[in-house]
Design a protein around this motif. Structure first.
Motif, PDB file in Angstrom:
ATOM      1  N   LEU A  91       0.731  -1.322  -0.021  1.00 40.44           N
ATOM      2  CA  LEU A  91      -0.148  -0.050   0.048  1.00 40.44           C
ATOM      3  C   LEU A  91       0.870   1.293  -0.040  1.00 40.44           C
ATOM      4  CD1 LEU A  91      -2.841  -0.870   2.514  1.00 40.44           C
ATOM      5  CD2 LEU A  91      -3.019  -0.898   0.060  1.00 40.44           C
ATOM      6  N   TYR A  92       2.249   1.024   0.065  1.00 41.03           N
ATOM      7  CA  TYR A  92       3.115   2.180   0.183  1.00 41.03           C
ATOM      8  C   TYR A  92       3.487   2.553  -1.252  1.00 41.03           C
ATOM      9  CZ  TYR A  92       7.155   4.903   1.478  1.00 41.03           C
ATOM     10  OH  TYR A  92       8.244   5.780   1.822  1.00 41.03           O
ATOM     11  N   ASP A  93       3.341   3.702  -1.691  1.00 41.32           N
ATOM     12  CA  ASP A  93       3.302   4.050  -3.181  1.00 41.32           C
ATOM     13  C   ASP A  93       4.928   4.620  -3.206  1.00 41.32           C
ATOM     14  OD1 ASP A  93       3.606   5.059  -5.625  1.00 41.32           O
ATOM     15  OD2 ASP A  93       1.765   5.749  -5.832  1.00 41.32           O
ATOM     16  N   ARG A  94       5.855   3.801  -3.647  1.00 39.25           N
ATOM     17  CA  ARG A  94       7.232   4.197  -3.552  1.00 39.25           C
ATOM     18  C   ARG A  94       7.502   5.291  -4.756  1.00 39.25           C
ATOM     19  NH1 ARG A  94       6.741  -1.172  -1.785  1.00 39.25           N
ATOM     20  NH2 ARG A  94       8.465  -1.565  -0.529  1.00 39.25           N
ATOM     21  N   GLY A  95       6.687   5.488  -5.806  1.00 37.25           N
ATOM     22  CA  GLY A  95       6.869   6.504  -6.592  1.00 37.25           C
ATOM     23  C   GLY A  95       6.605   7.776  -6.250  1.00 37.25           C
ATOM     24  N   LEU A  96       5.692   8.016  -5.047  1.00 36.15           N
ATOM     25  CA  LEU A  96       5.507   9.501  -4.401  1.00 36.15           C
ATOM     26  C   LEU A  96       6.062   9.747  -3.060  1.00 36.15           C
ATOM     27  CD1 LEU A  96       1.665   9.267  -5.386  1.00 36.15           C
ATOM     28  CD2 LEU A  96       3.605  10.281  -6.739  1.00 36.15           C
ATOM     29  N   LEU A  97       6.240   8.434  -2.152  1.00 33.99           N
ATOM     30  CA  LEU A  97       6.358   8.548  -0.846  1.00 33.99           C
ATOM     31  C   LEU A  97       7.835   8.180  -0.538  1.00 33.99           C
ATOM     32  CD1 LEU A  97       3.246   6.862   0.501  1.00 33.99           C
ATOM     33  CD2 LEU A  97       4.025   9.271   0.790  1.00 33.99           C
ATOM     34  N   ALA A  98       8.672   7.298  -1.177  1.00 35.64           N
ATOM     35  CA  ALA A  98       9.959   6.798  -0.919  1.00 35.64           C
ATOM     36  C   ALA A  98      10.956   7.926  -1.178  1.00 35.64           C
ATOM     37  CB  ALA A  98      10.212   5.487  -1.762  1.00 35.64           C
ATOM     38  N   GLU A  99      11.510   8.027  -0.239  1.00 34.72           N
ATOM     39  CA  GLU A  99      12.583   9.124  -0.408  1.00 34.72           C
ATOM     40  C   GLU A  99      14.047   8.559  -0.507  1.00 34.72           C
ATOM     41  OE1 GLU A  99      11.306  11.208   3.281  1.00 34.72           O
ATOM     42  OE2 GLU A  99      10.995  13.183   1.981  1.00 34.72           O
ATOM     43  N   TYR A 100      14.871   8.701  -1.356  1.00 36.64           N
ATOM     44  CA  TYR A 100      16.288   8.247  -1.720  1.00 36.64           C
ATOM     45  C   TYR A 100      17.305   9.313  -1.887  1.00 36.64           C
ATOM     46  CZ  TYR A 100      13.114   4.288  -2.953  1.00 36.64           C
ATOM     47  OH  TYR A 100      12.224   3.362  -2.981  1.00 36.64           O
ATOM     48  N   PRO A 101      18.450   8.968  -1.655  1.00 38.69           N
ATOM     49  CA  PRO A 101      19.613   9.589  -2.209  1.00 38.69           C
ATOM     50  C   PRO A 101      19.536   9.485  -3.805  1.00 38.69           C
ATOM     51  CG  PRO A 101      20.536   8.499  -0.298  1.00 38.69           C
ATOM     52  CD  PRO A 101      18.849   7.925  -0.519  1.00 38.69           C
ATOM     53  N   PRO A 102      19.642  10.665  -4.559  1.00 33.99           N
ATOM     54  CA  PRO A 102      19.174  10.378  -6.087  1.00 33.99           C
ATOM     55  C   PRO A 102      20.523   9.979  -6.688  1.00 33.99           C
ATOM     56  CG  PRO A 102      19.450  12.828  -5.245  1.00 33.99           C
ATOM     57  CD  PRO A 102      19.501  12.088  -4.131  1.00 33.99           C
ATOM     58  N   GLY A 103      21.684  10.039  -6.122  1.00 34.85           N
ATOM     59  CA  GLY A 103      22.975   9.436  -6.759  1.00 34.85           C
ATOM     60  C   GLY A 103      23.418  10.155  -7.783  1.00 34.85           C
ATOM     61  N   SER A 104      24.043   9.650  -8.700  1.00 32.10           N
ATOM     62  CA  SER A 104      24.682  10.092  -9.712  1.00 32.10           C
ATOM     63  C   SER A 104      23.614  11.030 -10.932  1.00 32.10           C
ATOM     64  CB  SER A 104      25.170   9.251 -10.878  1.00 32.10           C
ATOM     65  OG  SER A 104      26.460   8.874 -10.200  1.00 32.10           O
TER      66      SER A 104
END
Length: 644
Positions: free
Chosen positions: A294-307
């Protein structure tokens, strides 16, 4: 005159009060309808919700008939509980519990006893409902999904709670409301307007006709149909590519900000949240703390964006005038930016200008560029605010204002961030140099990454990403047609785009080219660590990729993040190439990439790395029965230090 003033005021006030009382009691009796009048029965006619279509007019969500069994506790008489329970396949304990709950709500008003019966269940009970006084059917409209993808986009329909009933007079106990996705965002448009009938009853509680000859009756008005910006075929294809993987895909049309695909993995078939099993299935999804479907990773997941963040590092440096296209830095497979501190690089070494630095993803080049940007302001603590304001102009570090009910801001660090982190000692560009390559304190969601690429594709502007394309008979919100211009001059985007184009020709994505389509992209790879059973364990790198195409007149910008997927060109990169070709050509020529990605499962990676406990392994087996994507992984805290 003074003697007459007070009596006159009293007479006027009394006259007005009498007139008002006469109006309310004789002329306007609508207030009677709002009371629990034993002589009036209120029947509701629930409209169909508006249909949902994709951008090409393909029907995604329709409606199907459903029936709730309603109960009025006060009217129950001589109920054969055993027969009743057998007909509906419930226990006597359930029956008693539901009746008590209805009594608490109101002995005289109807409550939902059993929701969402299908046609066969309704037909079986309808034959004998006459034997059970106090019970009746309420016809409603449930969703009928024409596709098995897009669950995170649609959301679902559920019953209103008592808190909402008390807050919003439109809803009554048992009414349905949209939750999550477009069902929630566009509830007021999709729900329609329910019709009301007032029925007069005699002293024996028998219906004798319409109250006031139907003067107050209203007819139901169907909800408005809507078209989403989503391309249904692209959405389905993206979900197929992400099976047995964990992460998100966001694709945007650069010239409009329309969201073409919004994929989260793992996902589920939206139809499992319809019918009598809805609550049971939702509970399973909700309590799945490992896969979190139920966790929408496209909208909610915060990641270091990297390169991919190096794109912004370069653009800000060009805008600030600290480098130009010809400025060169030497890379010796690494960059010593402070005594005893060393940042690794894997680009092969040698002199690097902007063009080569981009397509070879050189850490040393962009670290030097970042130091020059911060150093322009003589290492003032507020130098980072200048940099931060530039990257915020791309939509970073803020809620983006799109028309979905969930999201995260990400993080664009400022001087306040570092004053809080380092209260007792000074810091400089060298302290926070990891920002240069999308590490450090920078965090982005996949939709922010995709929007960043849309702004680059447009050479300096973007529109707020949105999922609504058309509302029957209405205009969409003007904020979705308002242009947002970045702080970077247009002239600086051309050399950056040239470097991104050669990522596919000469650089880290050279093996991912699609013949006949000019794609500009950027790979990213990030290390991550997890604390499992109290131990710090290194897990497989995250795979990140951003791209847009065609190079001239771009029609799609995309961001992919696959957790524990390895190098950016290993999994995320091929998915980007396949999604771009699928959208632009409606077919796939790189079947070699397609076969590889479809046959790639990271489930063993998720299950084995980190030494999972027996309790977690048991939970993984439970999840298999409900998820479309069998991806599972323990909760992790990202600690990224390596980029490629």
């Amino acid at each position: 005159m003074r003697k007459l003033l007070l009596p006159s005021l009293i007479i006027v006030a009394a006259s007005l009060l009498v007139i008002r009382i006469f109006y309310l009691q004789v002329i306007d009796d609508s207030f009677k309808l709002k009371s629990d009048n034993n002589a009036i029965k209120i029947k509701y006619d629930y409209p169909e919700r508006g249909y949902i279509y994709d951008r090409n007019g393909k029907l995604l969500v329709a409606n199907q008939a459903s029936y709730d069994i309603m109960v009025i506790p006060r009217e129950l008489k001589n109920t054969d509980t055993l027969e009743f329970c057998q007909l509906l396949n419930i226990t006597k304990e359930d029956f008693i519990k539901k009746i008590e709950k209805a009594k608490i709500y109101s002995p005289r008003l109807p409550s939902v006893f059993l929701p969402q019966l299908n046609k066969s269940e309704f037909a079986a009970f309808q034959e004998k409902i006459r034997k059970f006084e106090g019970f009746y059917f309420q016809k409603r409209s449930l969703r009928d999904y024409e596709v098995d993808s897009g669950a995170n986009i649609f959301g679902f329909i559920t019953q209103v709670n008592e808190k909402l009933v008390a807050k919003n007079p439109y809803y009554n106990s048992g009414d349905l409301i949209g939750r999550q996705g477009v069902e929630e965002s566009y509830e007021d448009i999709l729900r329609g307007i329910k019709g009301v009938k007032y029925i007069q009853k005699d002293k024996y509680n028998r219906e004798i006709g319409s109250f006031k000859e139907g003067r107050y009756d209203t007819i139901a008005v169907q909800g408005e149909d809507i078209n989403l910006t989503i391309d249904a075929e692209l959405q389905k294809y993206g979900e197929e590519l992400m099976i047995n993987k964990r992460g998100g895909i966001v694709a945007i049309e650069p010239k409009t900000g329309e969201i073409l695909a919004l994929v989260t993995a793992p996902s589920y078939d939206p139809s499992i949240l319809v019918g009598r099993q809805r609550s049971k299935n939702y509970t399973k999804l909700y309590h799945d703390s490992i896969a979190k479907p139920l966790y929408d990773r496209g909208l909610l997941a915060e990641y270091p964006p990297g390169s991919p963040f190096k794109i912004l590092t370069g653009l800000v440096a060009l805008q600030e005038g600290v480098v130009n296209e010809q400025t060169t830095f030497m890379c010796n497979h690494g960059f010593a930016y402070a005594p005893g501190r060393f940042q690794r690089c894997h680009c092969g070494g040698g002199p690097r200008d902007l063009h080569v630095g981009i397509y070879k993803s050189c850490n040393a080049y962009f670290s030097n560029v970042y130091l020059r940007t911060i150093g322009k302001y003589k290492s003032s603590p507020y130098a980072v605010d200048v940099w931060s304001n530039h990257i915020k102009s791309f939509g970073l570090g803020q809620f983006m204002g799109y028309d979905l009910p969930t999201g995260k801001k990400g993080k664009a660090p400022t001087s306040k961030t570092y004053k809080k982190m380092y209260p007792d000692w000074g810091w400089s560009g060298k302290t926070i140099i990891s920002n240069a390559i999308g590490q450090g304190e920078v965090l982005m969601t996949p939709i922010q990454l995709a929007n960043m690429m849309a702004a680059v594709a447009n050479e300096g502007y973007y529109y707020t990403p949105h999922i609504i394309k058309k509302i029957e008979g209405k205009k969409i919100d003007t904020k979705f047609t308002t242009k947002h211009v970045t702080t970077i001059d247009k002239k600086y985007f051309k050399p950056m785009i040239s470097g991104l184009f050669d990522v596919y020709n000469l650089g880290t994505a050279a093996g991912l080219r699609v013949e006949g389509i000019d794609i500009c992209g950027k790979t990213g790879t990030a290390e991550n660590f997890a604390k499992i059973d109290g131990k710090r364990v290194q897990l497989k790198d995250h795979s990140i990729f951003v791209a847009f195409a065609p190079k001239d007149n771009p029609k799609i910008a995309i961001a992919i993040l696959v957790e524990n997927g390895g190098f950016g060109a290993t999994i995320a990169g091929p998915i980007a190439s396949l999604m771009i070709e699928k959208y632009l050509r409606k077919k796939i020529t790189r079947t070699d990439l397609e076969t590889r990605i479809l046959n790639t499962s990271l489930q063993a990676q998720y299950a084995k790395l980190g030494g999972l406990s027996e309790d977690i392994k048991l939970e993984l087996r439970k999840n298999d029965s409900i998820l479309k994507s069998k991806t599972v992984i323990p909760k992790i805290k990202i600690d990224s230090t390596k980029e490629n």
